[in-house]
Design an enzyme around this catalytic site. Sequence first.
Site, PDB file in Angstrom:
ATOM      1  CG  HIS A  50      55.793  37.230 -13.439  1.00 64.49           C
ATOM      2  ND1 HIS A  50      54.964  38.374 -13.162  1.00 64.49           N
ATOM      3  CD2 HIS A  50      55.172  36.273 -12.870  1.00 64.49           C
ATOM      4  CE1 HIS A  50      54.037  38.012 -12.287  1.00 64.49           C
ATOM      5  NE2 HIS A  50      54.189  36.601 -12.211  1.00 64.49           N
TER       6      HIS A  50
ATOM      7  CG  ASP B 197      54.111  29.173 -12.089  1.00 66.03           C
ATOM      8  OD1 ASP B 197      53.600  28.796 -11.087  1.00 66.03           O
ATOM      9  OD2 ASP B 197      53.234  30.221 -12.836  1.00 66.03           O
TER      10      ASP B 197
END
Length: 457
Positions: free
Chosen positions: A336, A394
């Site tokens: 991320h 996600d």
Amino acid sequence: MVWKENRENAYCEITPAILALKEQWEKKNYIDPKLYKEYNVKRGLRDEDGRGVLTGLTRVGEIQSYSVTEGEHIIPQDGMLYYRGIDCRELVKGSEGRRFAFEETAYLLLFGELPTAAQLEAFCQQLASYRTLPTNFFRDVIMKAPPRDLMNTMQRGILTLFCYDDKPNDIGLENVLRQCLQLMSNMPVLAIYAYQAWRFSQGESLFIHVPKPELSTAENFLRMLREDCSYTDLEARTLDVALILHADNGGGNNSTFTNHVVTSSGTDTYSAIAASMASLKGPRHGGANSKVMAMMDDVKEHVRDWNDEGCVADYLTRILNKDAFDRSGLIYGLGHAVYTKTDPRCEVFRAYVNHLAAEKGREDELALYANVEKIGKQLLMERQHKSVLSTNIDFYSGFVYEMLGLPKELYTPLFAVARIAGWSAHRMEELSVGGKLIRPRYECVEEHRPYTSMDRR
């Protein structure tokens, strides 16, 4: 050449003339990557150590993902996400077994305090009263030009709602608040109706359900989506948690920063939200969960034994070597831009992933996800010389949406249904405390030269 109604025509053809122009463009538009370091450009508005460049102040949301020592060394830590100073995990935990909490989260983001029971009831009633589109809006706007991408259809719908507003350009806070609440209420309606219009354009039957005022955003989303309007309590509560966890992610994420930039120009609410939608649509931002799903479908097809870690590792290595899947060299959902050690949203979501997989009989696929997560992180950490790497929300959200029976076309629109709560809070904040047009500086590296007359070119 004029625009033609038929989409499958020469209008969309890449002609030799276009290719020649593209080659001409390439000759004069290359910028040597070394120049970015020479001019000390913060590419992506990030420092070399990965920290974001400070561009503003906010009270809406906060991410904590590392600590910094006196020697300016970054120490990774478990990620924290705060909404108005409250741990997002506590919002989820506080609602377990008694109510849906996305509306409570939206109230908190907008007004800075958790609502009382009476305040929450009044807020939900206000949202319910707004949850309706203008007469014939579905027929005249959504059904026209059948959508190829629901996000674009939703943006078109948002911009068209400007025309139905008697005070569209009024940026007084009370008017902007009214507009934000109306868009927040109608975002799920726009998403579902755009999807139904797309289904109809594909030859499927058309069915339209109106939202029920007494239901939550999550319940209405599932009710409007399904032909029989049915859903289980676990399905609705899982979707509610997903909405809570996606409602905001600090002021620096791409779509929220876009919202701040566009809002600082003094433009209207509809334009600001449509701009945020345009940012969210990108596969590097809100479209990432769809890429995870496509990648996992590819893994399922090419890995013969999902439980064999060696087989999984071999194929993930091919992906990293740009020899498989989309040849990007990326394992989507792992890592991320901000979270270093853990993504708190993913950690919260795990329990719901497990419960839903058990209810739907998808434990084998869940085990494959776990293997890809574990092995993929090991491979990435070795290549990137890192000791820790976070798993992005996600990575699992697409799998959850699939188990909920949501079509892939709705994954990113669902993100927008949640994130408009944060966008609205940030727009209100920018209007109230910003007061200055956001305009960063770009250094021009083109050499100065004289004008050349036509006969000498």
